[in-house]
Enzyme design. Structure first.
Site, PDB file in Angstrom:
ATOM      1  N   LYS A   1      24.639   3.870  27.005  1.00 44.69           N
ATOM      2  CA  LYS A   1      23.380   4.547  27.995  1.00 44.69           C
ATOM      3  C   LYS A   1      23.882   3.994  29.557  1.00 44.69           C
ATOM      4  O   LYS A   1      23.569   2.827  29.705  1.00 44.69           O
ATOM      5  CB  LYS A   1      21.845   4.126  27.783  1.00 44.69           C
TER       6      LYS A   1
ATOM      7  N   GLY B   1      23.176  -6.255  32.955  1.00 43.21           N
ATOM      8  CA  GLY B   1      22.354  -5.811  34.098  1.00 43.21           C
ATOM      9  C   GLY B   1      21.261  -7.244  34.432  1.00 43.21           C
ATOM     10  O   GLY B   1      21.946  -8.271  34.395  1.00 43.21           O
TER      11      GLY B   1
ATOM     12  N   GLU C   1      25.562  -9.706  29.895  1.00 45.14           N
ATOM     13  CA  GLU C   1      25.919 -10.099  31.108  1.00 45.14           C
ATOM     14  C   GLU C   1      24.959 -10.036  32.149  1.00 45.14           C
ATOM     15  O   GLU C   1      24.604  -8.804  32.430  1.00 45.14           O
ATOM     16  CB  GLU C   1      27.669  -9.554  31.243  1.00 45.14           C
TER      17      GLU C   1
ATOM     18  N   CYS D   1      27.686  -8.590  40.198  1.00 46.12           N
ATOM     19  CA  CYS D   1      27.023  -9.747  39.169  1.00 46.12           C
ATOM     20  C   CYS D   1      27.883 -11.193  39.552  1.00 46.12           C
ATOM     21  O   CYS D   1      27.027 -12.153  39.571  1.00 46.12           O
ATOM     22  CB  CYS D   1      27.068  -9.567  37.653  1.00 46.12           C
TER      23      CYS D   1
ATOM     24  N   GLU E   1      19.026 -13.941  42.438  1.00 52.84           N
ATOM     25  CA  GLU E   1      19.996 -13.054  42.368  1.00 52.84           C
ATOM     26  C   GLU E   1      19.511 -11.789  43.627  1.00 52.84           C
ATOM     27  O   GLU E   1      18.572 -11.279  43.440  1.00 52.84           O
ATOM     28  CB  GLU E   1      20.320 -12.240  41.221  1.00 52.84           C
TER      29      GLU E   1
HETATM   30  P1  NDP Z   1      18.222  -3.265  35.409  1.00 51.56           P
HETATM   31  O1  NDP Z   1      18.546  -4.550  34.555  1.00 51.56           O
HETATM   32  O2  NDP Z   1      17.007  -2.625  35.495  1.00 51.56           O
HETATM   33  O3  NDP Z   1      19.215  -1.999  34.685  1.00 51.56           O
HETATM   34  C1  NDP Z   1      20.321  -2.286  34.031  1.00 51.56           C
HETATM   35  C2  NDP Z   1      20.455  -1.160  32.747  1.00 51.56           C
HETATM   36  O4  NDP Z   1      19.330  -1.656  31.916  1.00 51.56           O
HETATM   37  C3  NDP Z   1      20.231   0.434  33.378  1.00 51.56           C
HETATM   38  O5  NDP Z   1      20.975   1.038  32.467  1.00 51.56           O
HETATM   39  C4  NDP Z   1      18.677   0.447  32.871  1.00 51.56           C
HETATM   40  O6  NDP Z   1      18.407   1.814  32.888  1.00 51.56           O
HETATM   41  C5  NDP Z   1      18.746  -0.488  31.739  1.00 51.56           C
HETATM   42  N1  NDP Z   1      17.097  -0.819  31.455  1.00 51.56           N
HETATM   43  C6  NDP Z   1      16.205  -0.928  31.975  1.00 51.56           C
HETATM   44  N2  NDP Z   1      15.251  -1.398  31.223  1.00 51.56           N
HETATM   45  C7  NDP Z   1      15.526  -1.144  30.171  1.00 51.56           C
HETATM   46  C8  NDP Z   1      14.997  -1.289  28.669  1.00 51.56           C
HETATM   47  N3  NDP Z   1      13.764  -1.667  28.441  1.00 51.56           N
HETATM   48  N4  NDP Z   1      15.847  -1.132  27.595  1.00 51.56           N
HETATM   49  C9  NDP Z   1      16.851  -0.880  27.615  1.00 51.56           C
HETATM   50  N5  NDP Z   1      17.445  -0.585  28.797  1.00 51.56           N
HETATM   51  C10 NDP Z   1      16.983  -0.907  29.672  1.00 51.56           C
HETATM   52  O7  NDP Z   1      18.913  -3.417  36.799  1.00 51.56           O
HETATM   53  P2  NDP Z   1      18.279  -2.707  37.883  1.00 51.56           P
HETATM   54  O8  NDP Z   1      19.322  -1.394  38.311  1.00 51.56           O
HETATM   55  O9  NDP Z   1      16.981  -2.372  38.104  1.00 51.56           O
HETATM   56  O10 NDP Z   1      18.700  -3.849  39.114  1.00 51.56           O
HETATM   57  C11 NDP Z   1      17.664  -4.920  39.556  1.00 51.56           C
HETATM   58  C12 NDP Z   1      18.355  -6.109  39.573  1.00 51.56           C
HETATM   59  O11 NDP Z   1      19.283  -6.416  38.401  1.00 51.56           O
HETATM   60  C13 NDP Z   1      19.547  -5.939  40.652  1.00 51.56           C
HETATM   61  O12 NDP Z   1      18.754  -6.334  41.859  1.00 51.56           O
HETATM   62  C14 NDP Z   1      20.431  -7.241  40.476  1.00 51.56           C
HETATM   63  O13 NDP Z   1      19.685  -8.237  40.723  1.00 51.56           O
HETATM   64  C15 NDP Z   1      20.269  -7.239  38.785  1.00 51.56           C
HETATM   65  N6  NDP Z   1      21.445  -6.533  38.406  1.00 51.56           N
HETATM   66  C16 NDP Z   1      22.359  -7.215  37.908  1.00 51.56           C
HETATM   67  C17 NDP Z   1      23.692  -6.876  37.383  1.00 51.56           C
HETATM   68  C18 NDP Z   1      24.750  -7.720  36.764  1.00 51.56           C
HETATM   69  O14 NDP Z   1      25.922  -7.173  36.878  1.00 51.56           O
HETATM   70  N7  NDP Z   1      24.588  -8.628  36.586  1.00 51.56           N
HETATM   71  C19 NDP Z   1      24.065  -5.277  37.382  1.00 51.56           C
HETATM   72  C20 NDP Z   1      22.599  -4.508  38.026  1.00 51.56           C
HETATM   73  C21 NDP Z   1      21.692  -5.132  38.417  1.00 51.56           C
HETATM   74  P3  NDP Z   1      17.932   2.730  34.240  1.00 51.56           P
HETATM   75  O15 NDP Z   1      18.044   1.852  35.305  1.00 51.56           O
HETATM   76  O16 NDP Z   1      18.760   3.746  34.023  1.00 51.56           O
HETATM   77  O17 NDP Z   1      16.494   2.932  33.809  1.00 51.56           O
END
Ligand code: NDP
Length: 502
Positions: free
Chosen positions: A189, A242, A264, A298, A395
């Site tokens: 996903k 994420g 991660e 990240c 972050e």
């Molecule tokens: P998220 O952690 O919300 O999203 C990462 C992934 O998880 C997306 O595909 C998202 O889906 C999915 N997701 C969200 N909620 C759920 C759930 N309940 N169950 C399963 N999957 C889920 O990151 P954001 O995009 O909202 O970014 C927010 C913050 O996260 C950023 O500001 C940053 O600080 C951090 N981040 C860190 C990353 C890293 O590499 N360490 C990468 C991205 C973000 P969808 O968004 O499609 O609904």
């Protein structure tokens, strides 16, 4: 009015339209719902992806489960698996320019970065292809004359892979081919904001001969689709990349079905600069570390920890060089950093910066952004935010660097370890003893000495502490997708009895 780059104008006129892949078939969402992606560096829809329903996600999991049970991918000779994975690499290279364009349109990152990431992604598929041929177990012929111990390496089963928006194709390619090389079936996903290039992988896998259902790619929201992957009992493992916030949800959800996890998560990585380093190289590396991908990375080096004796000079040079970092149109070759991915992200960055300034910290440069035409944030350097402030601890995920000073290596290490995270660390020094002391004592899954950001498929990635669990890529990464089964094979004469008589 500025002229639109050709690729943007073409996408506005005719948005990219990828479909999801379930059981080897390109599909729209069963209820026809779609996600329209707005170009983050302008205004207009540039791509349309299906918004999968819960039923679509269940169907994808069922397809993966069936394929795994059939076993024709799981048990396939590694050399044959390698051919499929290498063929995907070739497809990625064949369509590189189109993929880079789509990546830039959805993420807003400079086209040169997208091109490099597309090539890096192909390289990951090639590397995983090589690994598929080398995966083996182990044997112990030293357990006595009649006992042979064997460790059988087997795929863990159906794996759910949830990826973020910052490096869509690259992060998917750090996970999918490794899970497939191990023999797993997967359901992926991607982020709802940037699913285009990941969806395209479905076509490449089909072209390359992967059995239907071994890799399903389902676009949609985390709460609708991602959560099903976390809750479904047939999914044996979840690889999530994420935020630390959602990482917690993943861990809690996985507890119900005792899934294996690879996470991660967030970072707050230090760039530690010692007085004896190559100053010009360090200035450049610190800027790259904090601004690469507009800081939406990240492993961003978002905290500068600089030796007091050179701090004034270093910051002055940093401020001058930072002015050369150009935020702007992702298709302009002169652009260094592109757009911020969406408005929520822009607001998050701005909130951190304005709150830090309001509590007395000073912006040495930058400190604001603009949403007028696309969302852009200036490279920002802030000094004076206390170590326990949100800016220093959380972050930001934007081009924002906070500055701290130290006098001794021990102090630098304590500052570097002074957050709940442990994803990456950058160390700038020409003293090998100092470099190695820092590399050993700083708690980070990845560290660099006199270099920033670069990574190769051979070296695993992952975090300490709240930055995650498990490792991806490299030989250790593929281990995450495997179960190791112990076999005790007695091949002597059966003379001994546990109980006699009866
Ligand atoms: P998220 O952690 O919300 O999203 C990462 C992934 O998880 C997306 O595909 C998202 O889906 C999915 N997701 C969200 N909620 C759920 C759930 N309940 N169950 C399963 N999957 C889920 O990151 P954001 O995009 O909202 O970014 C927010 C913050 O996260 C950023 O500001 C940053 O600080 C951090 N981040 C860190 C990353 C890293 O590499 N360490 C990468 C991205 C973000 P969808 O968004 O499609 O609904």
């Amino acid at each position: 009015m500025t002229t639109l780059p050709k690729a943007v104008a073409a996408a506005f006129a005719n948005p990219f339209r990828e479909r999801m892949w379930i059981n080897g078939t390109p599909r729209d969402a069963s209820n026809g719902a779609v996600i329209e992606r707005e170009y983050p560096a302008g205004k207009g829809v540039i791509s349309i992806a299906p918004a999968a329903t819960a039923e679509d996600a269940q169907e994808a999991i069922a397809a993966a489960e069936t394929r795994f049970a059939i076993g024709d991918w799981a048990d396939l000779y590694g050399g044959e698996k390698a051919k499929v994975l290498s063929a995907v690499a070739a497809c990625i290279r064949r369509d590189a320019e189109e993929l880079a364009t789509l990546e830039t349109l959805e993420t807003g990152k400079p086209i040169a970065s997208s091109r490099a990431e597309v090539e890096g992604s192909a390289d990951l598929w090639d590397y995983a292809a090589g690994l598929a041929r080398t995966l083996h177990g182990d044997s112990y012929a030293n357990l006595g004359p009649d006992m042979l111990g064997m460790i059988l390496r087997q795929p863990i089963g159906v794996v759910g892979i949830v990826t973020p928006w910052n490096f869509p194709l690259l992060i998917a390619s750090e996970r999918i081919p490794f899970a497939l090389a191990a023999g797993c079936s997967v359901v992926v996903k991607p982020s709802e904001f940037t699913s285009g290039t990941t969806l395209r992988l479905g076509q490449y896998l089909k072209e390359s001969g992967l059995p239907d259902g071994a890799c399903n790619i389902v676009s949609g929201t985390g709460t609708e689709v991602g959560q099903i992957l976390l809750d479904h009992p047939a999914v044996r493992m979840v690889s999530f990349t994420g935020s630390t916030r959602v990482g917690e949800i993943v861990m809690r959800s996985a507890a119900a079905t005792k899934k294996k996890l690879s996470l991660e998560l967030g970072g707050k990585s230090p760039s530690v600069v010692f007085a004896d380093c190559d100053i010009e190289a360090a200035v450049d590396g610190v800027l790259k570390g904090s601004n690469f991908n507009a800081g939406q990375c990240c492993i961003a080096g978002s905290r500068l920890i600089v030796e007091d004796s050179i701090a004034e000079d270093f910051l002055a040079r940093l401020a001058v060089r930072a002015k050369a970092v150009r935020a702007g149109c992702p298709f302009d070759p002169a652009t260094t950093i592109g757009a911020i991915v969406n408005e929520a992200q822009f607001d998050q960055i701005d909130h951190f910066v304005t709150s830090a300034k309001a509590s007395g910290a000073a912006a040495l440069i930058g400190g604001q952004g603009s949403k007028a035409e696309g969302m852009f944030y200036e490279p920002t350097i802030i000094e004076g935010a206390p170590m326990d402030s949100p800016l220093a601890q959380q972050e930001v995920f934007g081009p924002v660097l906070s500055v701290f000073r130290f006098q001794t290596a021990d102090e630098a290490i304590a500052l570097a370890n002074g957050t709940e995270f442990g994803l990456a660390a950058y160390i700038w020094t020409n003293d090998l003893r100092v470099a190695m002391k820092c590399a050993r004592k700083i708690e980070a899954g990845r560290s660099w000495v006199n270099a920033a950001i670069a990574g190769l498929p051979e070296l695993p990635l992952g975090g300490f502490r709240q930055s995650g669990v498990g490792r991806e890529t490299g030989r250790f990464g593929v281990d995450e997708y495997c179960e190791m089964k112990s076999l005790h094979l007695f091949h002597g004469e059966q003379k001994e009895r546990w109980v006699s008589g009866g």
